[in-house]
Design an enzyme around this catalytic site. Structure first.
Site, mmCIF file in Angstrom:
data_model
loop_
_atom_site.group_PDB
_atom_site.id
_atom_site.type_symbol
_atom_site.label_atom_id
_atom_site.label_comp_id
_atom_site.label_asym_id
_atom_site.label_seq_id
_atom_site.Cartn_x
_atom_site.Cartn_y
_atom_site.Cartn_z
ATOM 1 N N ASP A 201 0.847 -1.189 0.000
ATOM 2 C CA ASP A 201 0.000 0.000 0.000
ATOM 3 C C ASP A 201 0.881 1.237 0.000
ATOM 4 O O ASP A 201 1.753 1.382 0.861
ATOM 5 C CB ASP A 201 -0.914 -0.018 1.240
ATOM 6 C CG ASP A 201 -2.025 1.010 1.141
ATOM 7 O OD1 ASP A 201 -2.283 1.531 0.036
ATOM 8 O OD2 ASP A 201 -2.643 1.303 2.186
ATOM 9 N N HIS B 167 -3.515 13.983 0.800
ATOM 10 C CA HIS B 167 -3.799 13.067 1.908
ATOM 11 C C HIS B 167 -2.634 13.048 2.901
ATOM 12 O O HIS B 167 -2.836 13.181 4.110
ATOM 13 C CB HIS B 167 -4.060 11.656 1.385
ATOM 14 C CG HIS B 167 -4.172 10.625 2.468
ATOM 15 N ND1 HIS B 167 -5.235 10.578 3.340
ATOM 16 C CD2 HIS B 167 -3.333 9.622 2.848
ATOM 17 C CE1 HIS B 167 -5.055 9.580 4.199
ATOM 18 N NE2 HIS B 167 -3.914 8.991 3.922
ATOM 19 N N GLU C 147 -10.335 4.121 3.594
ATOM 20 C CA GLU C 147 -9.428 4.857 2.722
ATOM 21 C C GLU C 147 -9.815 4.506 1.296
ATOM 22 O O GLU C 147 -9.736 3.346 0.887
ATOM 23 C CB GLU C 147 -7.962 4.521 3.022
ATOM 24 C CG GLU C 147 -7.547 5.034 4.401
ATOM 25 C CD GLU C 147 -6.046 5.037 4.650
ATOM 26 O OE1 GLU C 147 -5.325 4.256 3.982
ATOM 27 O OE2 GLU C 147 -5.594 5.814 5.519
ATOM 28 N N GLN D 298 -4.032 2.463 14.968
ATOM 29 C CA GLN D 298 -2.935 2.921 14.117
ATOM 30 C C GLN D 298 -2.082 3.980 14.821
ATOM 31 O O GLN D 298 -0.854 3.910 14.816
ATOM 32 C CB GLN D 298 -3.529 3.512 12.831
ATOM 33 C CG GLN D 298 -2.503 3.992 11.818
ATOM 34 C CD GLN D 298 -3.167 4.703 10.621
ATOM 35 O OE1 GLN D 298 -4.398 4.767 10.512
ATOM 36 N NE2 GLN D 298 -2.343 5.226 9.729
ATOM 37 N N ASP E 175 -9.127 0.540 1.924
ATOM 38 C CA ASP E 175 -8.180 0.148 2.976
ATOM 39 C C ASP E 175 -8.776 0.557 4.323
ATOM 40 O O ASP E 175 -8.473 1.621 4.860
ATOM 41 C CB ASP E 175 -6.836 0.841 2.716
ATOM 42 C CG ASP E 175 -5.842 0.630 3.844
ATOM 43 O OD1 ASP E 175 -5.973 -0.360 4.577
ATOM 44 O OD2 ASP E 175 -4.925 1.479 3.985
ATOM 45 N N THR F 78 -9.024 -5.514 3.871
ATOM 46 C CA THR F 78 -8.910 -4.592 2.740
ATOM 47 C C THR F 78 -9.881 -5.113 1.689
ATOM 48 O O THR F 78 -9.779 -6.274 1.294
ATOM 49 C CB THR F 78 -7.484 -4.593 2.161
ATOM 50 O OG1 THR F 78 -6.559 -4.273 3.203
ATOM 51 C CG2 THR F 78 -7.331 -3.592 1.023
ATOM 52 N N ARG G 220 -8.131 4.010 13.198
ATOM 53 C CA ARG G 220 -7.210 5.132 13.465
ATOM 54 C C ARG G 220 -6.646 5.119 14.872
ATOM 55 O O ARG G 220 -5.511 5.561 15.086
ATOM 56 C CB ARG G 220 -7.926 6.460 13.221
ATOM 57 C CG ARG G 220 -8.447 6.651 11.819
ATOM 58 C CD ARG G 220 -7.333 6.574 10.801
ATOM 59 N NE ARG G 220 -7.847 6.776 9.444
ATOM 60 C CZ ARG G 220 -7.143 6.511 8.353
ATOM 61 N NH1 ARG G 220 -5.905 6.035 8.447
ATOM 62 N NH2 ARG G 220 -7.673 6.712 7.171
ATOM 63 N N GLU H 106 -9.900 12.625 7.445
ATOM 64 C CA GLU H 106 -9.729 13.962 6.868
ATOM 65 C C GLU H 106 -11.051 14.721 6.786
ATOM 66 O O GLU H 106 -11.101 15.921 7.044
ATOM 67 C CB GLU H 106 -9.122 13.855 5.468
ATOM 68 C CG GLU H 106 -7.711 13.301 5.448
ATOM 69 C CD GLU H 106 -7.365 12.814 4.049
ATOM 70 O OE1 GLU H 106 -6.860 13.610 3.252
ATOM 71 O OE2 GLU H 106 -7.628 11.627 3.752
ATOM 72 N N GLU I 230 -9.156 4.107 -2.317
ATOM 73 C CA GLU I 230 -7.912 3.940 -3.061
ATOM 74 C C GLU I 230 -8.184 3.238 -4.392
ATOM 75 O O GLU I 230 -9.279 2.733 -4.634
ATOM 76 C CB GLU I 230 -6.910 3.095 -2.252
ATOM 77 C CG GLU I 230 -6.693 3.625 -0.825
ATOM 78 C CD GLU I 230 -5.461 3.048 -0.149
ATOM 79 O OE1 GLU I 230 -4.608 2.453 -0.847
ATOM 80 O OE2 GLU I 230 -5.355 3.197 1.078
ATOM 81 N N LYS J 234 -4.532 -1.809 10.220
ATOM 82 C CA LYS J 234 -4.831 -1.934 8.799
ATOM 83 C C LYS J 234 -5.115 -3.372 8.373
ATOM 84 O O LYS J 234 -5.781 -3.593 7.368
ATOM 85 C CB LYS J 234 -3.614 -1.456 7.979
ATOM 86 C CG LYS J 234 -3.221 -0.017 8.203
ATOM 87 C CD LYS J 234 -4.116 0.891 7.396
ATOM 88 C CE LYS J 234 -3.552 2.299 7.350
ATOM 89 N NZ LYS J 234 -4.383 3.144 6.473
HETATM 90 CA CA CA Z 1 -3.940 3.120 2.774
#
Ligand code: CA
Length: 411
Positions: free
Chosen positions: A127, A134, A200, A241, A234, A258, A238, A359, A202, A254
């Protein structure tokens, strides 16, 4: 005999002409019908064409048919670019020319009648972190007292090795992960369900042709090695993480899941989507130089419980897929058939172009509105769908595979 007024190819498959899944798209997936084994199909309109039996009509010993009888795209992807192009040309002809209709139509299945599966056997999973917007936003949120981008960021596409065994197909339920969390104002960590579960948005790239150990892949060889692209979410915890990522990077925050789309869009379907990168300064090292257009003009929608909450533009990504592939192999590490690499969260410069709730809610401090109420991170029962479209080679647009997932309570 009548002729179509334009040169744009049209298909005899009902409802497909002019749709987001017309002849200029033709993504591959793995499907089954009741009581049958999963095998490879191609999507046209709202149908899946069972490829192997159609290929065997013309050639009972077809090597493509043998590859398409298997329950993943890997055997087909391993055949290489020349065979991918032969297959795409043949499928286009079969679905375009009415002469093939009578013997092909029995092998078309309505999407409503099939089950779709994980399309690839995932090898290694990497990844990246290729969006400057970002990476800057996350830097500001996680490290407010420092420069948002770390010194290496504009010199190399930053990435990490993820967990391929938990790459799941769109539609798979996402169990809220448990783990250690410690907020900055807490003295000690506690164990429990993530309180800051996130997405996320992606794009994923699927490797077809392997590389050799010890040899790097040049940026000019992207199309030789890359079979196609998938939508990718993904999922990220948080709180897990933030507590675990220093010093070795993402781990349990993570690795629980996925999600990727059921459909793999062949790179050839994106021929009209290439666009110039937003601009790289400083100039990257030689092995990362690319010839423009090296970026992809793909529009993304983040849908939360049926409402679009963000529209991240892939065209704003700082690092190109060719640079990610070149960087991933510059030390001689191989890529293999079925390897998957993801772009990193796609975020644009505007507030409604951010591809994560981290975000969109600025670390949970500035809730955004969805469904008529204030939202920050994911709640149990939430469903997130990521949708993608791109310019097609016939002048309209094509849809890439969408990625859906619903959050269910921790176990
Ligand atoms: Ca990611």
């Amino acid at each position: 005999m009548t002729h179509s007024p334009s040169d744009a190819p049209t298909t005899w498959v009902e409802g497909a002409a002019g749709s987001l899944f017309d002849l200029d798209n033709l993504p591959y997936g793995v499907f089954s019908t009741a009581g049958t084994e999963p095998r490879v199909g191609v999507r046209i309109g709202d149908h899946v064409l069972d490829l192997a039996p159609v290929a065997e009509i013309g050639d009972p010993a077809s090597a493509l048919a043998a590859a398409w009888r298997t329950p993943s795209l890997n055997a087909f992807m391993a055949m290489g670019r020349e065979q991918w192009d032969v297959a795409r040309g043949w499928i286009t002809e079969v679905l375009r020319d009415d002469v093939h209709r009578a013997r092909t139509a029995p092998h078309l299945h309505a999407l409503a009648d099939v089950e779709l599966h994980l399309p690839i056997e995932v090898g290694d999973y990497v990844d990246f972190y290729a969006s400057e917007h970002h990476a800057s936003n996350v830097g500001r949120i996680f490290r407010p007292d420092q420069e948002p981008l770390l010194p290496n960021w504009k010199h190399l596409p930053v990435g990490y090795h993820g967990r391929s065994g938990t790459v799941v197909a769109s539609g798979t339920e996402i169990v809220r992960p448990c783990g250690q969390r410690k907020a900055p104002d807490e003295d000690a960590p506690t164990y429990g369900p993530s309180r800051r579960l996130d997405i996320e948005a992606e794009l994923g790239f699927v490797v077809g042709t392997p590389s050799r150990l010890g040899e790097r892949v040049a940026t000019t060889d992207l199309a030789a090695h890359t079979f196609g692209v998938v939508g990718l979410n993904d999922w990220s915890a948080r709180d897990l993480q933030a507590w675990e990522y220093v010093p070795l990077g993402p781990f349990l925050g993570k690795s629980f899941a996925t999600s990727i789309s059921h459909w793999v869009t062949p790179l050839a379907a994106l021929d009209a989507a290439w666009t110039d990168l937003p601009g790289q300064d400083p100039e990257p090292l030689d092995y990362l130089r690319v010839r423009e257009p090296a970026g992809l003009d793909i529009a993304v929608e983040v849908v939360l419980d049926g409402e679009v909450v963000a529209r991240p533009p892939y065209a704003q990504m700082y690092w190109s897929p060719a640079q990610m592939l070149a960087h991933m192999t510059v030390n001689g590490a191989t890529v293999r058939t079925g390897d998957l690499w993801a772009s990193g969260t796609i975020s644009g410069p505007a507030a409604d172009e951010r591809g994560s709730f981290l975000e969109l809610s600025w670390g949970g401090r500035e809730p955004f509105t969805a469904g008529g109420r204030e939202r920050t991170f994911l709640e149990d029962g939430d469903e997130v769908v990521l949708r993608y479209t791109a310019p097609g080679t016939s002048g309209g647009r094509i849809a890439l595979g969408e990625v859906a997932g619903r959050v269910v309570p921790a176990r």
